[in-house]
Design a protein around this motif. Sequence first.
Motif, PDB file in Angstrom:
ATOM      1  N   VAL A 182      23.553  52.814 144.228  1.00 22.77           N
ATOM      2  CA  VAL A 182      23.945  52.196 145.497  1.00 22.77           C
ATOM      3  C   VAL A 182      24.683  53.215 146.356  1.00 22.77           C
ATOM      4  N   LYS A 183      25.566  53.975 145.727  1.00 25.06           N
ATOM      5  CA  LYS A 183      26.315  54.992 146.482  1.00 25.06           C
ATOM      6  C   LYS A 183      25.370  56.018 147.087  1.00 25.06           C
ATOM      7  N   ALA A 184      24.387  56.446 146.296  1.00 29.93           N
ATOM      8  CA  ALA A 184      23.435  57.448 146.804  1.00 29.93           C
ATOM      9  C   ALA A 184      22.629  56.866 147.966  1.00 29.93           C
ATOM     10  N   ALA A 185      22.238  55.616 147.838  1.00 27.12           N
ATOM     11  CA  ALA A 185      21.448  54.977 148.903  1.00 27.12           C
ATOM     12  C   ALA A 185      22.285  54.827 150.178  1.00 27.12           C
ATOM     13  N   LEU A 186      23.556  54.472 150.020  1.00 29.92           N
ATOM     14  CA  LEU A 186      24.446  54.350 151.183  1.00 29.92           C
ATOM     15  C   LEU A 186      24.661  55.712 151.844  1.00 29.92           C
ATOM     16  N   ALA A 187      24.888  56.721 150.999  1.00 34.25           N
ATOM     17  CA  ALA A 187      25.142  58.066 151.535  1.00 34.25           C
ATOM     18  C   ALA A 187      23.946  58.541 152.344  1.00 34.25           C
ATOM     19  N   GLU A 188      22.754  58.275 151.819  1.00 37.20           N
ATOM     20  CA  GLU A 188      21.571  58.717 152.536  1.00 37.20           C
ATOM     21  C   GLU A 188      21.372  57.927 153.833  1.00 37.20           C
TER      22      GLU A 188
ATOM     23  N   TYR B 296      33.040  46.499 137.297  1.00 42.58           N
ATOM     24  CA  TYR B 296      31.867  45.659 137.641  1.00 42.58           C
ATOM     25  C   TYR B 296      32.087  44.815 138.883  1.00 42.58           C
ATOM     26  N   ASN B 297      32.868  45.310 139.854  1.00 37.42           N
ATOM     27  CA  ASN B 297      33.115  44.482 141.053  1.00 37.42           C
ATOM     28  C   ASN B 297      31.870  44.308 141.924  1.00 37.42           C
ATOM     29  N   ILE B 298      30.871  45.166 141.718  1.00 37.92           N
ATOM     30  CA  ILE B 298      29.624  45.010 142.472  1.00 37.92           C
ATOM     31  C   ILE B 298      28.567  44.480 141.504  1.00 37.92           C
ATOM     32  N   ASN B 299      28.169  43.234 141.689  1.00 44.58           N
ATOM     33  CA  ASN B 299      27.329  42.583 140.680  1.00 44.58           C
ATOM     34  C   ASN B 299      25.889  43.116 140.676  1.00 44.58           C
ATOM     35  N   VAL B 300      25.157  42.799 139.640  1.00 41.83           N
ATOM     36  CA  VAL B 300      23.797  43.357 139.494  1.00 41.83           C
ATOM     37  C   VAL B 300      22.873  42.980 140.646  1.00 41.83           C
ATOM     38  N   LEU B 301      22.988  41.739 141.104  1.00 39.43           N
ATOM     39  CA  LEU B 301      22.087  41.302 142.182  1.00 39.43           C
ATOM     40  C   LEU B 301      22.385  42.058 143.469  1.00 39.43           C
ATOM     41  N   THR B 302      23.662  42.267 143.730  1.00 40.82           N
ATOM     42  CA  THR B 302      24.048  43.038 144.914  1.00 40.82           C
ATOM     43  C   THR B 302      23.596  44.492 144.786  1.00 40.82           C
ATOM     44  N   GLN B 303      23.791  45.066 143.611  1.00 35.52           N
ATOM     45  CA  GLN B 303      23.396  46.472 143.428  1.00 35.52           C
ATOM     46  C   GLN B 303      21.906  46.648 143.661  1.00 35.52           C
ATOM     47  N   LEU B 304      21.133  45.779 143.051  1.00 39.07           N
ATOM     48  CA  LEU B 304      19.690  45.915 143.194  1.00 39.07           C
ATOM     49  C   LEU B 304      19.248  45.631 144.633  1.00 39.07           C
ATOM     50  N   SER B 305      19.807  44.584 145.202  1.00 37.64           N
ATOM     51  CA  SER B 305      19.390  44.187 146.556  1.00 37.64           C
ATOM     52  C   SER B 305      19.796  45.227 147.589  1.00 37.64           C
ATOM     53  N   ALA B 306      20.989  45.793 147.435  1.00 38.76           N
ATOM     54  CA  ALA B 306      21.447  46.805 148.393  1.00 38.76           C
ATOM     55  C   ALA B 306      20.585  48.061 148.282  1.00 38.76           C
ATOM     56  N   SER B 307      20.327  48.498 147.063  1.00 40.29           N
ATOM     57  CA  SER B 307      19.495  49.699 146.891  1.00 40.29           C
ATOM     58  C   SER B 307      18.125  49.477 147.522  1.00 40.29           C
ATOM     59  N   PHE B 308      17.580  48.289 147.300  1.00 41.52           N
ATOM     60  CA  PHE B 308      16.267  47.968 147.859  1.00 41.52           C
ATOM     61  C   PHE B 308      16.323  47.931 149.388  1.00 41.52           C
ATOM     62  N   ALA B 309      17.298  47.213 149.927  1.00 42.62           N
ATOM     63  CA  ALA B 309      17.393  47.071 151.385  1.00 42.62           C
ATOM     64  C   ALA B 309      17.612  48.431 152.050  1.00 42.62           C
ATOM     65  N   LEU B 310      18.431  49.265 151.422  1.00 46.60           N
ATOM     66  CA  LEU B 310      18.742  50.565 152.034  1.00 46.60           C
ATOM     67  C   LEU B 310      17.540  51.504 151.996  1.00 46.60           C
ATOM     68  N   LYS B 311      16.630  51.255 151.072  1.00 42.60           N
ATOM     69  CA  LYS B 311      15.368  52.013 151.069  1.00 42.60           C
ATOM     70  C   LYS B 311      14.552  51.664 152.311  1.00 42.60           C
ATOM     71  N   HIS B 312      14.801  50.472 152.820  1.00 41.86           N
ATOM     72  CA  HIS B 312      14.093  50.015 154.026  1.00 41.86           C
ATOM     73  C   HIS B 312      15.063  49.953 155.199  1.00 41.86           C
ATOM     74  N   TYR B 313      15.915  50.952 155.270  1.00 43.62           N
ATOM     75  CA  TYR B 313      16.962  50.973 156.301  1.00 43.62           C
ATOM     76  C   TYR B 313      16.372  50.929 157.700  1.00 43.62           C
ATOM     77  N   ASP B 314      15.149  51.469 157.834  1.00 48.17           N
ATOM     78  CA  ASP B 314      14.496  51.453 159.155  1.00 48.17           C
ATOM     79  C   ASP B 314      14.338  50.015 159.672  1.00 48.17           C
TER      80      ASP B 314
END
Length: 375
Positions: free
Chosen positions: A82-88, A260-278
Amino acid sequence: MSDLISQDPSAIAQARAEAVEKWLRPEIRALQAYHVPPAEGLIKLDAMENPHAWPPALRQEWAQLLSEVDVNRYPSAGAEKVKAALAEAMAIPAEHGILLGNGSDEIIQLLAMAVAAPGRSILAPEPAFVMYKMIATYVGMDYVGVPLDSDFDLDLDATLAAIKQHQPALIFLALPNNPTGNLFSPAKLEAVIEAAEGLVVLDEAYTAFTEADHLDYLARYSNVLVMRTVSKIGLAGLRLGLLVGATAWLNEFEKLRLPYNINVLTQLSASFALKHYDVLLAQTADIRAQRQALAKALAAMPGVEQWPSEANFILMRCADARQVHQAMCDAGVLVKCLDGAHPSLANCLRLTVGSAAENEAMLAALSAALDLDKA
Ligand SMILES: *Cc1c(COP(=O)(O)O)cnc(C)c1O
């Protein structure tokens, strides 16, 4: 205790009320819980949410990924993907550290916990985001609110005097500011940062709606951190915020972050959404365009004063905000009434910029309400 052995419900209720009064801190009992008004069936333009849904194909792909999550396992503790996806997505230079929170609200709390001690204070200009003050109370710190000037810019003399007097451990500056929508002038901002001995957190919750970007302050100032969130970009439901800055600071805050303050669903969903940041960027670009159209329409409305906005909302004033707010609610449109929230917000409403259709409905409701207001 005999009260608990007693079967008398009223005796138990009485004992409970006494225990609440005795053991809970008076400042907590005096608080009003953060109020979220019911919005069912209303056009919801009160909380700066992105009005746009994801395209169906994207939802499908996301649902497929979610179906494969192992919810029996704890999430990744470091959430490095998630951090890498946010940074990018947010073009955060590699030399900066990132700390994640369950919304930036949690980060504000974490920062406050890290500096809290008797007699220490948090300072923010006012009117400001309400959580700064609430969280100061949560952790037993003093809160110093310094009024903004008549243009909602920093009042430099008053702010410098307050810094000198209170030596705040933590200063929050939202850029752009909520609920006023403006940026502070850079010269004043820099003077405040230079005068502060404690930490200065630049809250860029609305980064998607402005060209202003303060990441370069991180290299210039030892006491600055930048906070962002994905909430206003279109992922408010995920609860994910980030703090960006030097690891000398962040490594200390990491010790207070609950595992574990960032739950699995959030981690997966954020990584996915940030891949489609456009997709999100196209949505926020639309919101920026809608903001301009909304400002233009408001400018043509007699009896409406508004302030220029660099965020996804517009602050406006009318003759009787409470009456107009209620009439808009009755017409099916929920906006935020700020009358009473701060002296400088008398008769103010905060309109979240929605989709073109939502804004049209909001303007119709506002215009009808203003006519009622006159009658
Ligand atoms: C909305 C908002 C936040 C909170 O964001 P979350 O990440 O949803 O907790 C923080 N700061 C400001 C100024 C905001 O307006």
